[in-house]
Design a protein around this motif. Sequence first.
Motif, PDB file in Angstrom:
ATOM      1  N   GLY A  11       0.893  -1.151  -0.178  1.00  0.00           N
ATOM      2  CA  GLY A  11      -0.047  -0.028   0.005  1.00  0.00           C
ATOM      3  C   GLY A  11       0.993   1.240  -0.070  1.00  0.00           C
ATOM      4  O   GLY A  11       1.884   1.280   0.651  1.00  0.00           O
ATOM      5  N   ARG A  78       1.114  -5.151  -4.985  1.00  0.00           N
ATOM      6  CA  ARG A  78       1.225  -6.178  -4.314  1.00  0.00           C
ATOM      7  C   ARG A  78       1.864  -7.121  -5.665  1.00  0.00           C
ATOM      8  O   ARG A  78       1.221  -7.255  -6.486  1.00  0.00           O
ATOM      9  N   THR A 131       4.763   1.845   5.523  1.00  0.00           N
ATOM     10  CA  THR A 131       3.447   1.476   5.625  1.00  0.00           C
ATOM     11  C   THR A 131       2.858   2.401   6.752  1.00  0.00           C
ATOM     12  O   THR A 131       3.431   2.963   7.577  1.00  0.00           O
ATOM     13  N   ILE A 132       1.431   2.695   6.568  1.00  0.00           N
ATOM     14  CA  ILE A 132       0.873   3.597   7.389  1.00  0.00           C
ATOM     15  C   ILE A 132       0.542   2.790   8.680  1.00  0.00           C
ATOM     16  O   ILE A 132      -0.039   3.485   9.716  1.00  0.00           O
ATOM     17  N   ASP A 133       0.508   1.416   8.562  1.00  0.00           N
ATOM     18  CA  ASP A 133      -0.117   0.507   9.605  1.00  0.00           C
ATOM     19  C   ASP A 133       0.741   0.680  11.047  1.00  0.00           C
ATOM     20  O   ASP A 133       0.013   0.214  11.942  1.00  0.00           O
ATOM     21  N   MET A 175      -7.820   2.800   9.293  1.00  0.00           N
ATOM     22  CA  MET A 175      -7.102   1.712   8.700  1.00  0.00           C
ATOM     23  C   MET A 175      -6.403   0.858   9.719  1.00  0.00           C
ATOM     24  O   MET A 175      -6.380   1.446  10.827  1.00  0.00           O
ATOM     25  N   ARG A 177      -4.936  -3.154   9.133  1.00  0.00           N
ATOM     26  CA  ARG A 177      -5.287  -4.577   8.967  1.00  0.00           C
ATOM     27  C   ARG A 177      -5.309  -5.509  10.088  1.00  0.00           C
ATOM     28  O   ARG A 177      -6.179  -6.172  10.513  1.00  0.00           O
ATOM     29  N   GLU A 228      -9.598  -0.887  11.239  1.00  0.00           N
ATOM     30  CA  GLU A 228     -10.375  -1.797  10.224  1.00  0.00           C
ATOM     31  C   GLU A 228     -10.223  -3.307  10.514  1.00  0.00           C
ATOM     32  O   GLU A 228     -11.100  -4.040   9.890  1.00  0.00           O
ATOM     33  N   TYR A 281      -9.082   5.506   2.241  1.00  0.00           N
ATOM     34  CA  TYR A 281      -7.864   5.964   1.682  1.00  0.00           C
ATOM     35  C   TYR A 281      -7.561   7.471   1.918  1.00  0.00           C
ATOM     36  O   TYR A 281      -6.297   7.757   1.548  1.00  0.00           O
ATOM     37  N   ARG A 284      -4.262   7.703   3.561  1.00  0.00           N
ATOM     38  CA  ARG A 284      -2.970   7.011   2.821  1.00  0.00           C
ATOM     39  C   ARG A 284      -2.460   8.156   1.737  1.00  0.00           C
ATOM     40  O   ARG A 284      -1.335   8.394   1.698  1.00  0.00           O
TER      41      ARG A 284
HETATM   42  O1  F6P Z   1      -1.060   0.049   3.616  1.00  0.00           O
HETATM   43  C1  F6P Z   1      -1.859  -0.950   4.587  1.00  0.00           C
HETATM   44  C2  F6P Z   1      -3.256  -0.499   4.357  1.00  0.00           C
HETATM   45  O2  F6P Z   1      -3.676   0.732   4.032  1.00  0.00           O
HETATM   46  C3  F6P Z   1      -4.069  -1.301   5.548  1.00  0.00           C
HETATM   47  O3  F6P Z   1      -4.339  -0.554   6.537  1.00  0.00           O
HETATM   48  C4  F6P Z   1      -5.091  -1.811   4.687  1.00  0.00           C
HETATM   49  O4  F6P Z   1      -5.768  -3.055   5.000  1.00  0.00           O
HETATM   50  C5  F6P Z   1      -4.610  -2.301   3.446  1.00  0.00           C
HETATM   51  O5  F6P Z   1      -3.323  -1.283   3.112  1.00  0.00           O
HETATM   52  C6  F6P Z   1      -5.665  -1.961   2.246  1.00  0.00           C
HETATM   53  O6  F6P Z   1      -4.843  -2.128   0.825  1.00  0.00           O
HETATM   54  P1  F6P Z   1      -5.580  -2.060  -0.361  1.00  0.00           P
HETATM   55  O7  F6P Z   1      -6.957  -1.473  -0.229  1.00  0.00           O
HETATM   56  O8  F6P Z   1      -4.653  -1.152  -1.241  1.00  0.00           O
HETATM   57  O9  F6P Z   1      -5.387  -3.291  -0.983  1.00  0.00           O
END
Ligand code: F6P
Length: 349
Positions: A11, A78, A131-133, A175, A177, A228, A281, A284
């Motif tokens: 991401g 990815r 990564t923001i996470d 956000m 994951r 999330e 988003y 991000r």
């Molecule tokens: O980059 C991390 C993140 O924003 C997570 O917080 C989120 O679950 C995931 O990426 C979502 O990614 P995408 O919508 O790009 O698949």
Amino acid sequence: MRRIGVLTSGGDSPGMNAAIMAVARSAAYHELSLIGVKHGYNGLLCKSHNIHDDMAELDLDTVLDIADQPGTYLRTARCVEFKQPEVRERAVENLRKMGVEGLVVIGGDGSYQGAMRLCELGIPTIGIPGTIDNDLAYTEMTLGYDTAVNSCVSDIRAIRATSRSHDRPAVIEVMGRHCGDIALKSAASTGAEIVVVPEVRWSIDQVADRLNALIARGNNRVSVVVAEGAWESMEPFDVYGFLTANGVQCYPGEVISSPRLASILKLKCGMVEARATILGYTQRGQHPSAYDSSFAFEAGNLAVKLLSNGIGNQVVGIKDGRIFYMPIADALRCKRSFNMELYNLINSL
Ligand code: F6P
């Protein structure tokens, strides 16, 4: 080493462009030419059938202009097939064809796995935690996390102003994951009264009880911040059964979501209205904060310095506020520790 490459993967996160700029300036300083690899690890596989569409020389002048921009100039993606050994060998062949002798990878833990494999195949690689996470345990902060939290804080404040005006609670999904750090920090920074995260088991009834207790104390404008990924640690709840029994249209097998949580809380707490906002988003795609920009500057510079000294297989991070590096494998073995004290404080005061 005469030529190195840089890619962004996973991401996008605020500060990636600033890191690319730092890599480019540092490469120029060390008299290394720099190749920008497009679309994460996909660029190494030359899917465009023309290697120069996937990997092209990065012009310092262009890069200087993008440093403060959100997103990533190199694009990101990815790349699931990078898990296959023969795919990685193809990537190394392409890097050699382009004369790339070292690589900087800006991304999260999945990207680090790929970086480690490239090192095994003889391409010295350095990781920058983009990564923001904030889910990489070896570093105090990942690149983009500070900006994402600041973005949430500004949005949550705006939502709380409306909550106050209407005397109604709000569910706000941020956000993260598998990591509740954005939720925790933004809840603490805004005075949100309830936070739920993937790291801690929770139930809808617990949240409703807490909300009812706050309402009984006169607070009918509570913010419930939901990470999330928090649904994965929620006790099972019959969303369809509960909502249909209360006259709300719902579909069999419907899973929980922030809007559904808001409806359920509204019913369980006798509120006139409760709404959900999913920030998504917006977190991000922000201009990087000063913290992230300066982290990117130092990280990009250190990554190139390491490569120019022939050192690979390392990741850059922050410890006690200072930039440092350590082996990728050791970094990936570090265990995250969740801030339970802060979590309990938010949910109990
Ligand atoms: O980059 C991390 C993140 O924003 C997570 O917080 C989120 O679950 C995931 O990426 C979502 O990614 P995408 O919508 O790009 O698949």
